[in-house]
Design a protein around this motif. Structure first.
Motif, PDB file in Angstrom:
ATOM      1  N   ILE A  24       0.866  -1.171   0.000  1.00  0.00           N
ATOM      2  CA  ILE A  24       0.000   0.000   0.000  1.00  0.00           C
ATOM      3  C   ILE A  24       0.906   1.225   0.000  1.00  0.00           C
ATOM      4  CG2 ILE A  24      -1.807   1.270   1.214  1.00  0.00           C
ATOM      5  CD1 ILE A  24      -2.720  -1.465   0.207  1.00  0.00           C
ATOM      6  N   LEU A  25       0.757   2.073  -1.005  1.00  0.00           N
ATOM      7  CA  LEU A  25       1.519   3.315  -1.089  1.00  0.00           C
ATOM      8  C   LEU A  25       0.679   4.427  -0.463  1.00  0.00           C
ATOM      9  CD1 LEU A  25       2.856   3.025  -4.754  1.00  0.00           C
ATOM     10  CD2 LEU A  25       3.980   2.309  -2.630  1.00  0.00           C
ATOM     11  N   TRP A  26       1.136   4.928   0.670  1.00  0.00           N
ATOM     12  CA  TRP A  26       0.388   5.929   1.428  1.00  0.00           C
ATOM     13  C   TRP A  26       1.143   7.251   1.392  1.00  0.00           C
ATOM     14  CZ3 TRP A  26       0.606   6.151   7.456  1.00  0.00           C
ATOM     15  CH2 TRP A  26      -0.166   7.220   7.915  1.00  0.00           C
ATOM     16  N   GLY A  27       0.498   8.280   0.892  1.00  0.00           N
ATOM     17  CA  GLY A  27       1.153   9.576   0.853  1.00  0.00           C
ATOM     18  C   GLY A  27       0.208  10.659   0.384  1.00  0.00           C
ATOM     19  N   PRO A  28       0.615  11.920   0.537  1.00  0.00           N
ATOM     20  CA  PRO A  28      -0.230  13.042   0.114  1.00  0.00           C
ATOM     21  C   PRO A  28      -0.423  13.049  -1.394  1.00  0.00           C
ATOM     22  CG  PRO A  28       1.594  13.764   1.527  1.00  0.00           C
ATOM     23  CD  PRO A  28       1.885  12.351   1.130  1.00  0.00           C
ATOM     24  N   PRO A  29      -1.367  13.846  -1.895  1.00  0.00           N
ATOM     25  CA  PRO A  29      -1.553  13.958  -3.343  1.00  0.00           C
ATOM     26  C   PRO A  29      -0.293  14.493  -4.021  1.00  0.00           C
ATOM     27  CG  PRO A  29      -3.412  14.936  -2.150  1.00  0.00           C
ATOM     28  CD  PRO A  29      -2.363  14.649  -1.139  1.00  0.00           C
ATOM     29  N   GLY A  30      -0.081  14.044  -5.251  1.00  0.00           N
ATOM     30  CA  GLY A  30       0.995  14.587  -6.062  1.00  0.00           C
ATOM     31  C   GLY A  30       2.385  14.200  -5.625  1.00  0.00           C
ATOM     32  N   THR A  31       2.555  13.010  -5.027  1.00  0.00           N
ATOM     33  CA  THR A  31       3.879  12.585  -4.567  1.00  0.00           C
ATOM     34  C   THR A  31       4.441  11.419  -5.371  1.00  0.00           C
ATOM     35  OG1 THR A  31       2.777  11.263  -2.848  1.00  0.00           O
ATOM     36  CG2 THR A  31       3.609  13.436  -2.204  1.00  0.00           C
ATOM     37  N   GLY A  32       3.722  10.963  -6.395  1.00  0.00           N
ATOM     38  CA  GLY A  32       4.282   9.943  -7.283  1.00  0.00           C
ATOM     39  C   GLY A  32       3.796   8.528  -7.060  1.00  0.00           C
ATOM     40  N   LYS A  33       2.652   8.355  -6.451  1.00  0.00           N
ATOM     41  CA  LYS A  33       2.169   6.994  -6.170  1.00  0.00           C
ATOM     42  C   LYS A  33       1.866   6.235  -7.459  1.00  0.00           C
ATOM     43  CE  LYS A  33      -1.094   8.563  -3.416  1.00  0.00           C
ATOM     44  NZ  LYS A  33      -0.687   9.978  -3.273  1.00  0.00           N
ATOM     45  N   THR A  34       1.147   6.860  -8.374  1.00  0.00           N
ATOM     46  CA  THR A  34       0.792   6.188  -9.629  1.00  0.00           C
ATOM     47  C   THR A  34       2.036   5.900 -10.466  1.00  0.00           C
ATOM     48  OG1 THR A  34      -1.353   7.308  -9.621  1.00  0.00           O
ATOM     49  CG2 THR A  34      -0.613   6.338 -11.704  1.00  0.00           C
ATOM     50  N   SER A  35       2.921   6.880 -10.581  1.00  0.00           N
ATOM     51  CA  SER A  35       4.144   6.679 -11.368  1.00  0.00           C
ATOM     52  C   SER A  35       4.980   5.548 -10.796  1.00  0.00           C
ATOM     53  CB  SER A  35       4.977   7.971 -11.385  1.00  0.00           C
ATOM     54  OG  SER A  35       4.303   8.989 -12.083  1.00  0.00           O
ATOM     55  N   THR A  36       5.095   5.495  -9.484  1.00  0.00           N
ATOM     56  CA  THR A  36       5.897   4.448  -8.841  1.00  0.00           C
ATOM     57  C   THR A  36       5.323   3.077  -9.136  1.00  0.00           C
ATOM     58  OG1 THR A  36       6.590   5.942  -7.062  1.00  0.00           O
ATOM     59  CG2 THR A  36       6.733   3.588  -6.620  1.00  0.00           C
ATOM     60  N   ALA A  37       4.014   2.941  -9.055  1.00  0.00           N
ATOM     61  CA  ALA A  37       3.386   1.638  -9.310  1.00  0.00           C
ATOM     62  C   ALA A  37       3.612   1.202 -10.759  1.00  0.00           C
ATOM     63  CB  ALA A  37       1.892   1.717  -9.007  1.00  0.00           C
ATOM     64  N   ARG A  38       3.439   2.100 -11.696  1.00  0.00           N
ATOM     65  CA  ARG A  38       3.617   1.752 -13.112  1.00  0.00           C
ATOM     66  C   ARG A  38       5.062   1.345 -13.397  1.00  0.00           C
ATOM     67  NH1 ARG A  38       0.408   3.020 -17.500  1.00  0.00           N
ATOM     68  NH2 ARG A  38      -0.862   4.459 -16.277  1.00  0.00           N
ATOM     69  N   LEU A  39       6.009   2.068 -12.804  1.00  0.00           N
ATOM     70  CA  LEU A  39       7.420   1.764 -13.037  1.00  0.00           C
ATOM     71  C   LEU A  39       7.840   0.472 -12.350  1.00  0.00           C
ATOM     72  CD1 LEU A  39       8.788   5.379 -12.630  1.00  0.00           C
ATOM     73  CD2 LEU A  39       8.603   4.075 -14.759  1.00  0.00           C
ATOM     74  N   LEU A  40       7.186   0.134 -11.246  1.00  0.00           N
ATOM     75  CA  LEU A  40       7.466  -1.139 -10.576  1.00  0.00           C
ATOM     76  C   LEU A  40       7.154  -2.307 -11.497  1.00  0.00           C
ATOM     77  CD1 LEU A  40       6.161  -0.799  -6.905  1.00  0.00           C
ATOM     78  CD2 LEU A  40       8.388  -1.657  -7.621  1.00  0.00           C
ATOM     79  N   ALA A  41       6.027  -2.232 -12.172  1.00  0.00           N
ATOM     80  CA  ALA A  41       5.653  -3.311 -13.089  1.00  0.00           C
ATOM     81  C   ALA A  41       6.689  -3.446 -14.198  1.00  0.00           C
ATOM     82  CB  ALA A  41       4.264  -3.041 -13.676  1.00  0.00           C
ATOM     83  N   ASP A  42       7.125  -2.329 -14.758  1.00  0.00           N
ATOM     84  CA  ASP A  42       8.139  -2.368 -15.812  1.00  0.00           C
ATOM     85  C   ASP A  42       9.448  -2.960 -15.297  1.00  0.00           C
ATOM     86  OD1 ASP A  42       6.324  -1.168 -17.464  1.00  0.00           O
ATOM     87  OD2 ASP A  42       7.156   0.858 -17.250  1.00  0.00           O
ATOM     88  N   ALA A  43       9.818  -2.580 -14.053  1.00  0.00           N
ATOM     89  CA  ALA A  43      11.128  -2.974 -13.519  1.00  0.00           C
ATOM     90  C   ALA A  43      11.265  -4.475 -13.328  1.00  0.00           C
ATOM     91  CB  ALA A  43      11.385  -2.251 -12.200  1.00  0.00           C
ATOM     92  N   VAL A  44      10.162  -5.156 -13.023  1.00  0.00           N
ATOM     93  CA  VAL A  44      10.254  -6.601 -12.766  1.00  0.00           C
ATOM     94  C   VAL A  44       9.492  -7.421 -13.810  1.00  0.00           C
ATOM     95  CG1 VAL A  44      10.641  -6.321 -10.294  1.00  0.00           C
ATOM     96  CG2 VAL A  44       8.311  -6.504 -11.147  1.00  0.00           C
ATOM     97  N   GLY A  45       9.029  -6.783 -14.866  1.00  0.00           N
ATOM     98  CA  GLY A  45       8.406  -7.513 -15.964  1.00  0.00           C
ATOM     99  C   GLY A  45       7.016  -8.020 -15.684  1.00  0.00           C
ATOM    100  N   LEU A  46       6.234  -7.269 -14.916  1.00  0.00           N
ATOM    101  CA  LEU A  46       4.850  -7.668 -14.655  1.00  0.00           C
ATOM    102  C   LEU A  46       3.900  -6.922 -15.584  1.00  0.00           C
ATOM    103  CD1 LEU A  46       4.574  -7.811 -10.753  1.00  0.00           C
ATOM    104  CD2 LEU A  46       5.178  -9.623 -12.350  1.00  0.00           C
ATOM    105  N   ARG A  47       2.803  -7.564 -15.913  1.00  0.00           N
ATOM    106  CA  ARG A  47       1.721  -6.892 -16.631  1.00  0.00           C
ATOM    107  C   ARG A  47       1.077  -5.881 -15.688  1.00  0.00           C
ATOM    108  NH1 ARG A  47      -3.693  -8.916 -16.341  1.00  0.00           N
ATOM    109  NH2 ARG A  47      -5.079  -7.990 -17.915  1.00  0.00           N
TER     110      ARG A  47
END
Length: 439
Positions: free
Chosen positions: A61-84
């Motif tokens: 669970i990524l917990w943080g204020p608005p505009g801190t990169g939660k969506t970007s981090t999740a998308r890049l995590l999938a790319d980094a380990v080869g997940l759909r």
């Protein structure tokens, strides 16, 4: 069965943003190392960095204020380990879409392709919907990455929290926001039309929200200005971001906790700051006054009996004047509380007396201090031998007021601070008389 060879959805693969896309999308990071302000998570020693190095993600669970990169981090995590990557929002998704998503993820898993399911605003799913994630997280059908601006302890099921790490994203500080502006200027190929003071004011106005900052920058880039703006010109052109504050959410409880502790710690400057923060954000003044009455009773007590009087006078003043004039009375009362001598002796005494009352049950008081309105009650000893204190020297009899089955207890021990120092002297004097008269 889902068609594994169907065209990928927009969420499945990263899409290069068009030149006409919003600035925030155009400078979105393309690798975890480009995520600004969250190096404590994405760096080599961070929780996310370690997972990526190991090539294995656990649900989080990524917990943080608005505009801190939660969506970007999740998308890049999938790319980094080869997940759909599949992304949904709890605001727009229901049970039917969740079932479809899980069914497709299961088919992909059978073909050897695991799915990272990103759920934005996950706290908006109700308890039953959150429970629906559990079997798919447990059997590895999906790696769940939820994003929330709310405290997961309050908003998410304990069962879901036990299966996912909670990772805290920091509010973006001034240095991180400056990096975002520099990246935006590099993409635009020109500098923002601001002088140094206006640039600092722009960063401060974002209140830690990177997305808001970039939207403001995009507005500035779209305007042809003959000379750079100063802070006054910037303020006239742009609106300041409204402070993040939900009256029934964690922001409310964090600030009232900070206010209470600043008063308890005798720091009127910090107390005034948090009072102003809450009033500016729209907090109900009467709520603040109720909490201040609690502070006067719990943290000051009889060290300064006027503290409670000041709070109630401030309440009457606010009722009489309204806002904003009445808020000055609240501020003055708060300063009084913060600068008053402190004692929680009364608070602790009441708690101790309550525990004793629960433990001793329904013991009868001694008969000599009971009223005897009937002949029967007089006959069985009610009121017999009562010593009327006002008829004794110094209006003090030194009698015993405790149930016969109990020894005398001491619940209240005044501090040597403020008015309680005088109370302490009185108690010591009465104890001396009591010992003399009972001895």
């Amino acid at each position: 069965m889902a068609d594994l060879f169907a065209a990928a959805s927009p969420f499945d693969v990263p899409v290069e943003p068009a030149a006409t896309a919003p600035l925030a999308d155009r400078i979105r990071p393309r690798a975890l190392g480009e995520v600004i302000g969250q190096e404590h998570l994405t760096g080599h020693e961070g929780a996310i960095g370690r997972m990526v190095t190991a090539g294995r993600l656990s649900s989080m669970i990524l917990w943080g204020p608005p505009g801190t990169g939660k969506t970007s981090t999740a998308r890049l995590l999938a790319d980094a380990v080869g997940l759909r990557f599949v992304g949904i929002s709890a605001v727009f998704s229901g049970v039917a879409e969740l079932k479809k998503t899980f069914a497709e993820a299961r088919e992909y898993a059978r073909a050897g392709q695991r799915t990272l399911l990103f759920v934005d605003e996950i706290h908006r799913f109700n308890r039953a919907q959150q429970d629906g994630f559990l079997p798919y997280v447990e059997d590895g059908t999906v790696v769940l990455v939820g994003a929330t601006t709310e405290n997961p302890s309050f908003e998410l099921n304990a069962a879901l929290l036990s299966r996912a790490q909670v990772l805290i994203l920091n509010r973006l500080d001034a240095a991180a926001l400056e990096k975002l502006l520099a990246r935006a200027e590099a993409v635009e190929g020109r500098e923002l039309p601001l002088n140094a003071d206006a640039r600092a004011a722009l960063i401060a106005s974002a209140d830690g929200d990177g997305r808001f900052l970039l939207n403001q920058a995009e507005t500035l880039f779209s305007i042809d200005l003959p000379t750079p703006l100063d802070p006054a010109g910037l303020a006239a052109l742009l609106h300041r971001r409204v402070a993040v504050y939900d009256k029934d959410r964690e922001g409310h409880y964090n600030l009232i906790s900070a206010l209470h502790k600043a008063v308890r710690g005798s720091d009127p400057q910090a107390a005034l700051y948090y009072l102003a923060r809450m009033l500016v954000a729209g907090e109900e003044p009467l709520y603040l006054l109720r909490r201040m009455v609690r502070m006067a009773s719990e943290d000051i007590g009889l060290a300064d009996p006027q503290a409670l009087v000041q709070c109630l006078a401030a309440k009457d003043s606010y009722d009489f004047l309204g806002s904003p004039e009445g808020e000055l009375a609240i501020a003055n009362a708060l300063i009084y509380l913060a600068t008053a001598p402190k004692s929680n002796a009364g608070y602790m005494a009441y708690k101790a007396a309550t525990r004793s009352a629960k433990e001793t049950g329904s013991l009868m008081p001694p008969k000599n201090i009971l009223n005897a309105p009937t002949k029967l009650m007089k006959t069985i000893g009610y009121g017999k031998g009562y010593a009327y204190d006002h008829d004794r020297d110094e209006a003090f009899s030194g009698d015993n007021y405790w149930p016969e089955e109990m020894n005398r207890q001491t619940f209240y021990t005044p501090t040597p601070r403020g008015f309680e120092a005088k109370i302490s002297e009185r108690l010591a004097y009465w104890q001396k008389l009591r010992e003399e008269r009972q001895g």
